[in-house]
Write a protein that holds these residues in place. Structure first.
Motif, PDB file in Angstrom:
ATOM      1  N   ILE A  37       0.847  -1.197   0.000  1.00  0.00           N
ATOM      2  CA  ILE A  37       0.000   0.000   0.000  1.00  0.00           C
ATOM      3  C   ILE A  37       0.881   1.245   0.000  1.00  0.00           C
ATOM      4  N   PRO A  38       0.492   2.312  -0.710  1.00  0.00           N
ATOM      5  CA  PRO A  38       1.284   3.549  -0.665  1.00  0.00           C
ATOM      6  C   PRO A  38       1.450   4.059   0.764  1.00  0.00           C
ATOM      7  N   LYS A  39       2.585   4.628   1.037  1.00  0.00           N
ATOM      8  CA  LYS A  39       2.869   5.157   2.369  1.00  0.00           C
ATOM      9  C   LYS A  39       1.901   6.294   2.681  1.00  0.00           C
ATOM     10  N   LEU A 139      -8.436   4.749  -0.488  1.00  0.00           N
ATOM     11  CA  LEU A 139      -7.405   5.681  -0.955  1.00  0.00           C
ATOM     12  C   LEU A 139      -7.968   6.590  -2.048  1.00  0.00           C
ATOM     13  N   ARG A 140      -8.817   6.045  -2.889  1.00  0.00           N
ATOM     14  CA  ARG A 140      -9.474   6.861  -3.919  1.00  0.00           C
ATOM     15  C   ARG A 140     -10.417   7.880  -3.257  1.00  0.00           C
ATOM     16  N   ALA A 141     -11.111   7.451  -2.217  1.00  0.00           N
ATOM     17  CA  ALA A 141     -12.002   8.366  -1.499  1.00  0.00           C
ATOM     18  C   ALA A 141     -11.220   9.521  -0.888  1.00  0.00           C
ATOM     19  N   ALA A 142     -10.030   9.239  -0.358  1.00  0.00           N
ATOM     20  CA  ALA A 142      -9.202  10.311   0.213  1.00  0.00           C
ATOM     21  C   ALA A 142      -8.850  11.347  -0.839  1.00  0.00           C
ATOM     22  N   GLU A 143      -8.579  10.878  -2.055  1.00  0.00           N
ATOM     23  CA  GLU A 143      -8.267  11.824  -3.129  1.00  0.00           C
ATOM     24  C   GLU A 143      -9.493  12.646  -3.510  1.00  0.00           C
ATOM     25  N   ALA A 177      -9.398  12.579   5.273  1.00  0.00           N
ATOM     26  CA  ALA A 177      -8.477  11.922   4.340  1.00  0.00           C
ATOM     27  C   ALA A 177      -7.395  11.157   5.095  1.00  0.00           C
ATOM     28  N   ASP A 178      -6.891  11.738   6.183  1.00  0.00           N
ATOM     29  CA  ASP A 178      -5.873  11.059   6.991  1.00  0.00           C
ATOM     30  C   ASP A 178      -6.393   9.729   7.521  1.00  0.00           C
ATOM     31  N   PHE A 179      -7.619   9.717   8.017  1.00  0.00           N
ATOM     32  CA  PHE A 179      -8.182   8.476   8.538  1.00  0.00           C
ATOM     33  C   PHE A 179      -8.200   7.399   7.458  1.00  0.00           C
ATOM     34  N   PHE A 180      -8.659   7.741   6.268  1.00  0.00           N
ATOM     35  CA  PHE A 180      -8.739   6.737   5.206  1.00  0.00           C
ATOM     36  C   PHE A 180      -7.347   6.217   4.845  1.00  0.00           C
ATOM     37  N   ARG A 181      -6.384   7.113   4.688  1.00  0.00           N
ATOM     38  CA  ARG A 181      -5.039   6.698   4.277  1.00  0.00           C
ATOM     39  C   ARG A 181      -4.342   5.882   5.363  1.00  0.00           C
ATOM     40  N   PHE A 182      -4.412   6.356   6.596  1.00  0.00           N
ATOM     41  CA  PHE A 182      -3.693   5.657   7.661  1.00  0.00           C
ATOM     42  C   PHE A 182      -4.384   4.361   8.065  1.00  0.00           C
ATOM     43  N   ASN A 183      -5.706   4.316   8.027  1.00  0.00           N
ATOM     44  CA  ASN A 183      -6.386   3.064   8.358  1.00  0.00           C
ATOM     45  C   ASN A 183      -6.036   1.957   7.373  1.00  0.00           C
ATOM     46  N   VAL A 184      -5.903   2.308   6.110  1.00  0.00           N
ATOM     47  CA  VAL A 184      -5.484   1.336   5.106  1.00  0.00           C
ATOM     48  C   VAL A 184      -4.078   0.831   5.419  1.00  0.00           C
ATOM     49  N   ALA A 185      -3.172   1.741   5.746  1.00  0.00           N
ATOM     50  CA  ALA A 185      -1.792   1.344   6.043  1.00  0.00           C
ATOM     51  C   ALA A 185      -1.718   0.480   7.301  1.00  0.00           C
ATOM     52  N   ILE A 186      -2.530   0.825   8.305  1.00  0.00           N
ATOM     53  CA  ILE A 186      -2.556   0.034   9.538  1.00  0.00           C
ATOM     54  C   ILE A 186      -3.079  -1.371   9.256  1.00  0.00           C
ATOM     55  N   ALA A 187      -4.105  -1.463   8.416  1.00  0.00           N
ATOM     56  CA  ALA A 187      -4.658  -2.770   8.064  1.00  0.00           C
ATOM     57  C   ALA A 187      -3.602  -3.650   7.414  1.00  0.00           C
ATOM     58  N   GLN A 188      -2.800  -3.078   6.522  1.00  0.00           N
ATOM     59  CA  GLN A 188      -1.768  -3.877   5.875  1.00  0.00           C
ATOM     60  C   GLN A 188      -0.781  -4.415   6.908  1.00  0.00           C
ATOM     61  N   LYS A 189      -0.417  -3.591   7.891  1.00  0.00           N
ATOM     62  CA  LYS A 189       0.506  -4.055   8.938  1.00  0.00           C
ATOM     63  C   LYS A 189      -0.084  -5.243   9.689  1.00  0.00           C
ATOM     64  N   ILE A 190      -1.390  -5.180   9.943  1.00  0.00           N
ATOM     65  CA  ILE A 190      -2.033  -6.300  10.643  1.00  0.00           C
ATOM     66  C   ILE A 190      -1.967  -7.564   9.794  1.00  0.00           C
ATOM     67  N   TYR A 191      -2.329  -7.464   8.539  1.00  0.00           N
ATOM     68  CA  TYR A 191      -2.317  -8.641   7.671  1.00  0.00           C
ATOM     69  C   TYR A 191      -0.909  -9.228   7.533  1.00  0.00           C
ATOM     70  N   GLU A 192       0.104  -8.375   7.651  1.00  0.00           N
ATOM     71  CA  GLU A 192       1.483  -8.840   7.504  1.00  0.00           C
ATOM     72  C   GLU A 192       2.006  -9.520   8.769  1.00  0.00           C
ATOM     73  N   LYS A 193       1.275  -9.442   9.864  1.00  0.00           N
ATOM     74  CA  LYS A 193       1.719 -10.068  11.110  1.00  0.00           C
ATOM     75  C   LYS A 193       1.482 -11.569  11.026  1.00  0.00           C
ATOM     76  N   ALA A 263     -16.155   6.347  -5.017  1.00  0.00           N
ATOM     77  CA  ALA A 263     -14.817   5.753  -5.001  1.00  0.00           C
ATOM     78  C   ALA A 263     -14.838   4.264  -5.316  1.00  0.00           C
ATOM     79  N   GLY A 264     -16.026   3.668  -5.386  1.00  0.00           N
ATOM     80  CA  GLY A 264     -16.122   2.268  -5.761  1.00  0.00           C
ATOM     81  C   GLY A 264     -16.596   1.330  -4.670  1.00  0.00           C
TER      82      GLY A 264
END
Length: 578
Positions: A37-39, A139-143, A177-193, A263-264
């Motif tokens: 996911i983008p930083k 991420l599209r919604a944040a944009e 926008a911050d919530f959408f972007r950071f929640n996505v990044a946090i989710a990826q960290k969880i899945y990577e555990k 956003a889909g």
């Protein structure tokens, strides 16, 4: 030969030919590894300086919304706006309460039941969608928020919630926008555990399953961004959500919902519910698939919802124990030590206590001053407050606007009347209000003679600040008082001191007095991705917005273990007789 589940036609070189791609509904791209996911990053705030392009754009959006009042909050079904012939309700413009701001539909119990059924019908496809595609939607919604819809959603937050341009920009554009972007990044960290330790010939995996039923999200009036967070956290993790926003924030929330659909977001993944709160909640809490509550609002309401859910557990109404996640009230403090930078502490206090008319759960409402510096603090405070004005949200010179509604106005104005007659306190700033046109309350500060006055325990959720002046040599004892006061709430607090030993002492003694403690900084200072947010005691479950903690509440982990070889024997080595 492929079985045809669906086809998408593309023009080929010849106009007479068509190239058909056959797609299985659950097909996914095969890759050699996981997508990244983008930083995430914090959205920069627009400044809205005089003669700036953004001020002109915002003025245009404000004019456009005003010309359409009262705005119509739509009724959505299956992602489409449906005509509505049932009961409606309306909310006023807080700064001009004779004007209706928005009309919204009042759903029936049958409507809510259908919404639950539609969400559950969408659940399997949503949770099976690969995470990278779910993430792309947010991420599209944040944009979209920070570009196409920035000024519309900011203007709606100003008019509907009484915020000035600065506060609305921070909330509805940047923080959302911050919530959408950071929640996505946090989710990826969880899945990577995933497990890293294993026995040869074995493989262990973690499967972060969404909850088995649906999530009920209840968002407050004071932050448009909070609604987006309450919805996005469970949805990103593969859950379906029923969202009931506050009536006082219903129109701005409807813009958030519209953005997610654009956003889909598949139509039924999130259901947008408006109307009578008790009817909606009762219908939801009677359903066996209620799996979690994601709530921001008052402590008393959260307690009542907790009790209602507990009753459902007792009666075996629900398939599983519902997760109860709440961020609630605050009675937050600023503690000034004699070593503090007084001018800076004053400015931080004015912002924390009076920005957005004190209607933040993190707002400062109790202040403790050392006797040796109290007069200097009050003198600077009075001087700085001459620059602070109350006015219409669209008046760029106004520092704060109205409180949200008649109920809030009555609660705060009655408390001011009570305080003005109280011989144990002295009004040093404000103490007046005017509800003739809008729900306006002047920034107000009282100095109390006793540290146990009701001003230090009763949450007013408005621009009223209680002050206690303490003897300098009683500082350590005061820490105990601060910890015990605050009406059982423990959300935010701040210590102002240059002496690092004092900072260490306060941090240690006030360890449980606040979920977010700030040093030489105001209590309203959390930034998504930098300071996670939440409090304990009666201020909520402290699951910390902007953290893995919070997203983990909306998954039910499964552990999978696989052995690659056969088991050759039943007996252990220790069973040997030799």
């Amino acid at each position: 030969m492929f079985r045809i589940w669906s086809s998408r036609a593309f023009p080929a070189r010849s106009s007479r030919q068509r190239f058909v791609v056959l797609v299985h509904p659950k097909a996914s791209l095969s890759t050699g590894g996981a997508y990244s996911i983008p930083k995430p990053y914090n959205e920069p705030n627009k400044q809205y300086a005089a003669n700036s392009p953004e001020r002109a754009a915002l003025d245009g959006a404000l004019s456009d919304l005003k010309s359409k009042l009262p705005l119509q909050t739509p009724r959505w079904s299956h992602g489409q706006v449906n005509s509505w012939e049932g009961k409606t309700a309306s909310v006023p413009v807080p700064s001009k309460h004779t004007q209706s701001f928005s009309d919204y539909p009042c759903l029936t119990a049958t409507d809510v039941t259908h919404a639950i059924e539609d969400a559950l019908a969408a659940k399997e496809a949503w949770q099976d969608m690969p995470f990278t595609y779910r993430a792309a939607i947010f991420l599209r919604a944040a944009e979209l928020i920070t570009t196409k819809y920035r000024y519309e959603i900011t203007a709606a937050t100003m008019l509907g919630q009484g915020k000035n341009a600065w506060q609305a920009e921070i909330d509805a554009a940047a923080e959302l926008a911050d919530f959408f972007r950071f929640n996505v990044a946090i989710a990826q960290k969880i899945y990577e555990k995933q497990p890293t330790l294993g026995t040869p010939g074995h493989h262990t995996r973690n499967d972060y399953r969404p909850l088995e039923g649906f999530v009920y999200a209840i968002s407050p009036f004071n932050f448009t961004a909070i609604g987006g967070n309450l919805v996005s956290v469970p949805a990103i993790m593969g859950n379906v959500v029923l969202w009931k926003p506050s009536p006082s924030n219903v129109y701005a929330s409807s813009i958030v919902y519209r953005i997610l659909l654009e956003a889909g977001l598949p139509p039924n993944v999130v259901q947008f519910l408006t109307g009578d709160a008790e009817l909606i909640t009762n219908t939801i809490f009677e359903h066996c698939d209620f799996a979690a509550l994601h709530f921001t609002g008052s402590s008393n309401v959260f307690r009542s919802l907790f009790a209602k859910a507990a009753q459902g557990v007792v009666t075996h109404t629900f398939r599983e124990y519902p997760r109860m996640v709440g961020e609630t009230s605050g009675k937050n403090f600023h503690l000034v030590h004699s070593s503090a930078d007084i001018s800076s502490a004053v400015r931080h206090t004015i912002r924390a206590a009076f920005e957005y008319a004190g209607q933040k759960c993190s707002a400062c409402s109790r202040l403790y001053l050392p006797q040796s510096r109290a007069q200097a603090f009050l003198n600077v405070m009075k001087e700085e407050m001459q620059l602070v004005t109350v006015g219409q949200p669209e008046d760029y010179s106004a520092f704060l606007g109205p409180v949200i509604n008649q109920q809030s106005f009555q609660k705060i104005s009655q408390a001011i009347d009570e305080a003005n007659k109280d011989p144990d306190i002295e009004c040093v700033i404000g103490g007046t209000y005017d509800g003739s046109e809008g729900y306006f309350i002047q920034p107000t500060m009282y100095v109390a003679r006793k540290p146990d006055h009701w001003l230090f325990n009763r949450e007013l959720f408005g621009p009223v600040l209680g002050v206690y002046i303490y003897p300098d040599d009683h500082f350590e004892e005061l820490l105990t008082d601060i910890d015990q006061q605050g009406g059982g709430l423990a959300l935010t607090g701040a210590i102002f001191a240059r002496d690092q030993r004092i900072v260490e002492l306060a941090e240690r003694k006030l360890r449980y007095a606040a979920g977010n403690l700030y040093v030489n900084c105001k209590t309203t200072a959390a930034l998504i991705g930098q300071q996670t947010f939440g409090g304990s005691r009666s201020s909520g479950t402290n699951d910390k917005a902007g953290s893995e903690n919070l997203l983990m509440r909306f998954v039910s982990p499964r552990t999978l273990k696989e052995e690659f070889g056969p088991l050759d024997t039943v007996l252990y080595p220790s069973n040997s007789r030799r």
